[in-house]
Design a protein around this motif. Sequence first.
Motif, PDB file in Angstrom:
ATOM      1  N   THR A 219       4.268   3.065  -1.077  1.00  0.00           N
ATOM      2  CA  THR A 219       2.896   3.142  -0.590  1.00  0.00           C
ATOM      3  C   THR A 219       2.039   2.205  -1.416  1.00  0.00           C
ATOM      4  O   THR A 219       1.899   2.367  -2.626  1.00  0.00           O
ATOM      5  CB  THR A 219       2.351   4.573  -0.689  1.00  0.00           C
ATOM      6  OG1 THR A 219       3.189   5.440   0.069  1.00  0.00           O
ATOM      7  CG2 THR A 219       0.933   4.638  -0.163  1.00  0.00           C
TER       8      THR A 219
ATOM      9  N   ASN B  23      -5.023   0.299   3.915  1.00  0.00           N
ATOM     10  CA  ASN B  23      -4.007   1.232   3.457  1.00  0.00           C
ATOM     11  C   ASN B  23      -3.290   1.913   4.619  1.00  0.00           C
ATOM     12  O   ASN B  23      -2.114   2.276   4.508  1.00  0.00           O
ATOM     13  CB  ASN B  23      -4.624   2.279   2.534  1.00  0.00           C
ATOM     14  CG  ASN B  23      -5.019   1.691   1.184  1.00  0.00           C
ATOM     15  OD1 ASN B  23      -4.511   0.640   0.777  1.00  0.00           O
ATOM     16  ND2 ASN B  23      -5.942   2.342   0.505  1.00  0.00           N
TER      17      ASN B  23
ATOM     18  N   ASN C 148      -0.697  -0.309   5.332  1.00  0.00           N
ATOM     19  CA  ASN C 148       0.098  -0.653   4.159  1.00  0.00           C
ATOM     20  C   ASN C 148       0.169  -2.166   3.948  1.00  0.00           C
ATOM     21  O   ASN C 148       1.224  -2.728   3.635  1.00  0.00           O
ATOM     22  CB  ASN C 148       1.515  -0.077   4.266  1.00  0.00           C
ATOM     23  CG  ASN C 148       2.053   0.407   2.934  1.00  0.00           C
ATOM     24  OD1 ASN C 148       1.286   0.773   2.039  1.00  0.00           O
ATOM     25  ND2 ASN C 148       3.357   0.401   2.784  1.00  0.00           N
TER      26      ASN C 148
END
Length: 122
Positions: free
Chosen positions: A28, A74, A77
């Motif tokens: 992540t 995010n 990713n």
Amino acid sequence: QVQLVESGGGLVQPGGSLRLSCAASKFTLDYYAIGWFRQAPGKEREGVSCIDSSDGTTFYADSVKGRFTISRDNAKNTVYLQMNNLKPEDTAVYYCAAGLIATMDQTYFSSWGQGTQVTVSS
């Protein structure tokens, strides 16, 4: 193992734009500072920009300030490097890297992508 893949490079005329992407797999990306670095033929690799993992603080090399913008998504990713008003001296292989500290010092980055070529030429 952390894996990063760059994309979006290519040939562009001076004054043009490109957006580079740095996609992460097997980890992540949120938890890492991500840096963009470049290496031109015959020159050492240099820091271009980086973005912090926690508050999104960004850093830029003086040579790209006002022309390049780093950002992160995010949810996807992915980290991006928007490059505007490109100059011939921006020609280089561009690499993204993941590290624990947002810095332009590449020694703090432990995982690197394979690079993508950016060529600025008329």
